[in-house]
Design a protein around this motif. Structure first.
Motif, PDB file in Angstrom:
ATOM      1  N   LEU A 101     112.194  66.592 -25.272  1.00 35.46           N
ATOM      2  CA  LEU A 101     112.110  67.843 -24.546  1.00 35.46           C
ATOM      3  C   LEU A 101     111.149  68.816 -25.227  1.00 35.46           C
ATOM      4  CD1 LEU A 101     115.871  68.382 -23.621  1.00 35.46           C
ATOM      5  CD2 LEU A 101     114.005  67.964 -22.021  1.00 35.46           C
ATOM      6  N   ALA A 102     111.184  68.848 -26.563  1.00 37.00           N
ATOM      7  CA  ALA A 102     110.282  69.736 -27.307  1.00 37.00           C
ATOM      8  C   ALA A 102     108.833  69.342 -27.080  1.00 37.00           C
ATOM      9  CB  ALA A 102     110.627  69.693 -28.795  1.00 37.00           C
ATOM     10  N   GLU A 103     108.569  68.036 -27.031  1.00 37.03           N
ATOM     11  CA  GLU A 103     107.197  67.573 -26.801  1.00 37.03           C
ATOM     12  C   GLU A 103     106.710  67.947 -25.410  1.00 37.03           C
ATOM     13  OE1 GLU A 103     107.226  63.720 -29.840  1.00 37.03           O
ATOM     14  OE2 GLU A 103     107.289  63.410 -27.667  1.00 37.03           O
ATOM     15  N   VAL A 104     107.598  67.845 -24.423  1.00 37.96           N
ATOM     16  CA  VAL A 104     107.217  68.211 -23.060  1.00 37.96           C
ATOM     17  C   VAL A 104     106.907  69.711 -22.983  1.00 37.96           C
ATOM     18  CG1 VAL A 104     108.018  68.425 -20.676  1.00 37.96           C
ATOM     19  CG2 VAL A 104     108.464  66.333 -21.953  1.00 37.96           C
ATOM     20  N   ARG A 105     107.740  70.512 -23.627  1.00 38.15           N
ATOM     21  CA  ARG A 105     107.490  71.950 -23.644  1.00 38.15           C
ATOM     22  C   ARG A 105     106.131  72.250 -24.293  1.00 38.15           C
ATOM     23  NH1 ARG A 105     111.811  75.886 -25.967  1.00 38.15           N
ATOM     24  NH2 ARG A 105     110.351  77.341 -24.939  1.00 38.15           N
ATOM     25  N   ALA A 106     105.828  71.537 -25.382  1.00 34.90           N
ATOM     26  CA  ALA A 106     104.572  71.775 -26.105  1.00 34.90           C
ATOM     27  C   ALA A 106     103.359  71.396 -25.269  1.00 34.90           C
ATOM     28  CB  ALA A 106     104.575  70.988 -27.409  1.00 34.90           C
ATOM     29  N   ILE A 107     103.539  70.508 -24.311  1.00 37.58           N
ATOM     30  CA  ILE A 107     102.445  70.112 -23.422  1.00 37.58           C
ATOM     31  C   ILE A 107     102.322  71.083 -22.245  1.00 37.58           C
ATOM     32  CG2 ILE A 107     101.682  68.341 -21.778  1.00 37.58           C
ATOM     33  CD1 ILE A 107     103.042  66.273 -23.660  1.00 37.58           C
ATOM     34  N   VAL A 108     103.451  71.423 -21.646  1.00 34.68           N
ATOM     35  CA  VAL A 108     103.446  72.192 -20.402  1.00 34.68           C
ATOM     36  C   VAL A 108     103.255  73.693 -20.612  1.00 34.68           C
ATOM     37  CG1 VAL A 108     104.865  72.882 -18.421  1.00 34.68           C
ATOM     38  CG2 VAL A 108     104.842  70.500 -19.182  1.00 34.68           C
ATOM     39  N   GLU A 109     103.974  74.276 -21.554  1.00 34.28           N
ATOM     40  CA  GLU A 109     103.981  75.739 -21.640  1.00 34.28           C
ATOM     41  C   GLU A 109     102.655  76.359 -22.096  1.00 34.28           C
ATOM     42  OE1 GLU A 109     107.752  77.936 -21.964  1.00 34.28           O
ATOM     43  OE2 GLU A 109     108.378  76.229 -23.195  1.00 34.28           O
ATOM     44  N   PRO A 110     101.931  75.778 -23.057  1.00 34.76           N
ATOM     45  CA  PRO A 110     100.618  76.365 -23.368  1.00 34.76           C
ATOM     46  C   PRO A 110      99.679  76.341 -22.171  1.00 34.76           C
ATOM     47  CG  PRO A 110     101.364  74.997 -25.186  1.00 34.76           C
ATOM     48  CD  PRO A 110     102.306  74.740 -24.043  1.00 34.76           C
ATOM     49  N   ALA A 111      99.683  75.227 -21.433  1.00 35.62           N
ATOM     50  CA  ALA A 111      98.844  75.148 -20.235  1.00 35.62           C
ATOM     51  C   ALA A 111      99.295  76.168 -19.198  1.00 35.62           C
ATOM     52  CB  ALA A 111      98.904  73.739 -19.655  1.00 35.62           C
ATOM     53  N   GLY A 112     100.622  76.325 -19.076  1.00 37.22           N
ATOM     54  CA  GLY A 112     101.152  77.310 -18.147  1.00 37.22           C
ATOM     55  C   GLY A 112     100.761  78.727 -18.535  1.00 37.22           C
ATOM     56  N   ALA A 113     100.808  79.024 -19.829  1.00 31.02           N
ATOM     57  CA  ALA A 113     100.446  80.364 -20.303  1.00 31.02           C
ATOM     58  C   ALA A 113      98.971  80.645 -20.035  1.00 31.02           C
ATOM     59  CB  ALA A 113     100.753  80.486 -21.797  1.00 31.02           C
ATOM     60  N   ARG A 114      98.118  79.647 -20.217  1.00 35.29           N
ATOM     61  CA  ARG A 114      96.683  79.824 -19.981  1.00 35.29           C
ATOM     62  C   ARG A 114      96.421  80.168 -18.504  1.00 35.29           C
ATOM     63  NH1 ARG A 114      92.129  78.821 -22.549  1.00 35.29           N
ATOM     64  NH2 ARG A 114      93.183  77.820 -24.299  1.00 35.29           N
ATOM     65  N   LEU A 115      97.058  79.437 -17.621  1.00 30.47           N
ATOM     66  CA  LEU A 115      96.868  79.706 -16.193  1.00 30.47           C
ATOM     67  C   LEU A 115      97.476  81.046 -15.800  1.00 30.47           C
ATOM     68  CD1 LEU A 115      97.572  76.204 -14.599  1.00 30.47           C
ATOM     69  CD2 LEU A 115      95.372  77.371 -14.796  1.00 30.47           C
ATOM     70  N   ALA A 116      98.654  81.352 -16.349  1.00 30.14           N
ATOM     71  CA  ALA A 116      99.333  82.598 -16.003  1.00 30.14           C
ATOM     72  C   ALA A 116      98.486  83.815 -16.387  1.00 30.14           C
ATOM     73  CB  ALA A 116     100.694  82.670 -16.693  1.00 30.14           C
ATOM     74  N   ALA A 117      97.759  83.697 -17.495  1.00 26.80           N
ATOM     75  CA  ALA A 117      96.935  84.821 -17.957  1.00 26.80           C
ATOM     76  C   ALA A 117      95.825  85.169 -16.972  1.00 26.80           C
ATOM     77  CB  ALA A 117      96.346  84.508 -19.329  1.00 26.80           C
ATOM     78  N   THR A 118      95.399  84.212 -16.184  1.00 26.65           N
ATOM     79  CA  THR A 118      94.303  84.455 -15.242  1.00 26.65           C
ATOM     80  C   THR A 118      94.768  84.588 -13.793  1.00 26.65           C
ATOM     81  OG1 THR A 118      93.892  82.071 -14.991  1.00 26.65           O
ATOM     82  CG2 THR A 118      92.668  83.231 -16.712  1.00 26.65           C
ATOM     83  N   ARG A 119      96.015  84.182 -13.508  1.00 30.13           N
ATOM     84  CA  ARG A 119      96.470  84.174 -12.126  1.00 30.13           C
ATOM     85  C   ARG A 119      97.646  85.118 -11.840  1.00 30.13           C
ATOM     86  NH1 ARG A 119      96.603  77.604 -10.864  1.00 30.13           N
ATOM     87  NH2 ARG A 119      94.371  77.222 -11.168  1.00 30.13           N
ATOM     88  N   ARG A 120      98.228  85.690 -12.879  1.00 30.36           N
ATOM     89  CA  ARG A 120      99.435  86.495 -12.694  1.00 30.36           C
ATOM     90  C   ARG A 120      99.185  87.676 -11.771  1.00 30.36           C
ATOM     91  NH1 ARG A 120      96.620  90.081 -13.959  1.00 30.36           N
ATOM     92  NH2 ARG A 120      96.219  91.089 -15.948  1.00 30.36           N
ATOM     93  N   THR A 121     100.248  88.010 -11.040  1.00 30.02           N
ATOM     94  CA  THR A 121     100.226  89.173 -10.160  1.00 30.02           C
ATOM     95  C   THR A 121     101.141  90.240 -10.763  1.00 30.02           C
ATOM     96  OG1 THR A 121     102.131  88.424  -8.871  1.00 30.02           O
ATOM     97  CG2 THR A 121      99.949  87.658  -8.160  1.00 30.02           C
ATOM     98  N   GLU A 122     101.127  91.411 -10.174  1.00 27.82           N
ATOM     99  CA  GLU A 122     102.020  92.472 -10.646  1.00 27.82           C
ATOM    100  C   GLU A 122     103.480  92.056 -10.485  1.00 27.82           C
ATOM    101  OE1 GLU A 122     101.774  95.262 -12.337  1.00 27.82           O
ATOM    102  OE2 GLU A 122      99.670  94.700 -12.620  1.00 27.82           O
TER     103      GLU A 122
END
Length: 248
Positions: A101-122
Motif C-alpha cells: 500500500l505504501a508503494e502504491v501511495r508513493a506512485i500515485v500521490e506525487p503524480a496526483g499532486a503534480r496534476l492538482a497543482a495545475t488543474r485545481r479549482t476554487e
C-alpha cells in the motif's frame, strides 16, 4: 454472527464470510459448506446463497459441480476491490500488505499532486482547506483525525480532474486509513498539519514541483510514524516475553 452497523443480513453475511476468507480461516482450496454457514451465522439459505454470489464476483470463491464451493487462490482475488482492501486492513494487516500500500501511495500521490497543482479549482481548494481545518481541530481525537486526513487526500485526487486517478482513492484510502488507525490509535504521531499545509500551499500557488516535494515529505513522515509505532510495539512484546521467561 458479528453485526455490522448499517448492513442487512445479506451484507452482514458477506462481511463475515469475506473476513474469514481474508484472515485465512478458510485457506485456498478448502471447501465452504453452505449448510454449516447457515447454522453458524443464523441466516437462511437464500442469504448465504446471495452472499456467495457477491464473494464469487470478488474472485474469492468459485462453485463447480461435484466439487462444491471452494476458496480460490489469492492470485484470482480482486485485490483492488474496496471490501477486500478494507477486510485485509481491519484484521492485523501483514507487513507485506502495508508495504504494498505504501508503494502504491508513493506512485500515485506525487503524480496526483503534480496534476492538482495545475488543474485545481476554487472548489477543490475549498475542500482541501475544510479537511485541513478539520485536522487541526481534531486534536487527540483519533477517529476525527483519520476522517479529516482521508477527506484531504480524497480532495487531492479529485483536484486532478482525472476520473481514473480519482478512482484510486479506494487504494489510497485503504492504505491511509490503515496507517492512520495504527498510528493515531497508538497516540504516537507527528503533527501532520504543517506538512499538509505545505502541500496545500504548493497546490494553491500552482507549483507542481513544490507539490510533489511536499507530498513526498508527507509520505516520508507517514512511514516514519508507522515505523516508530511498530518498533515500540515490538519492543513491548520483547520486554513482555523476557519478563515471562524470567518469572519462576
Amino acid at each position: 454472527m458479528v453485526t455490522y452497523p448499517g448492513k442487512g443480513l445479506h451484507g452482514q453475511a458477506v462481511e463475515e464470510i469475506g473476513r474469514r476468507i481474508i484472515r485465512g480461516d478458510h485457506p485456498p482450496g478448502s471447501v465452504l459448506h453452505p449448510d454449516q454457514l447457515e447454522a453458524e451465522l443464523g441466516v437462511s439459505k437464500t442469504v448465504v446463497r446471495e452472499a456467495m454470489r457477491v464473494l464469487a464476483s470478488k474472485g474469492l470463491i468459485e462453485s463447480r459441480q461435484k466439487r462444491g464451493t471452494t476458496i480460490r487462490l489469492r492470485a484470482h482475488w480482486n485485490l483492488l476491490d474496496s471490501d477486500l482492501l478494507r477486510w485485509q486492513g481491519s484484521s492485523a494487516p501483514t507487513e507485506g500488505f502495508l508495504e504494498d500500500l505504501a508503494e502504491v501511495r508513493a506512485i500515485v500521490e506525487p503524480a496526483g499532486a503534480r496534476l492538482a497543482a495545475t488543474r485545481r479549482t476554487e472548489s477543490d481548494l475549498a475542500a482541501m482547506r475544510r479537511a485541513l481545518d478539520a485536522m487541526a481541530a481534531a486534536g487527540s481525537d483519533a477517529d476525527a483525525m483519520v476522517e479529516a486526513d482521508l477527506a484531504f487526500h480524497r480532495a487531492l485526487l479529485d483536484a486532478t480532474h482525472n476520473e481514473l486517478l480519482s478512482r484510486m482513492e479506494v487504494v489510497i484510502e485503504a492504505g491511509l486509513g490503515i496507517r492512520d488507525r495504527i498510528v493515531h490509535g497508538a497516540q504516537h504521531f507527528s503533527d501532520s498539519v504543517p506538512v499538509h499545509q505545505e502541500l496545500l500551499s504548493a497546490i494553491e500557488a500552482g507549483d507542481p514541483d513544490a507539490a510533489v516535494a511536499a507530498v513526498e515529505s508527507l509520505l516520508t513522515q507517514a512511514s516514519e510514524d508507522l515505523a516508530a509505532v511498530q518498533s515500540r510495539d515490538q519492543h513491548d512484546e520483547d520486554t513482555t516475553a523476557a519478563v515471562q521467561e524470567e518469572s519462576p
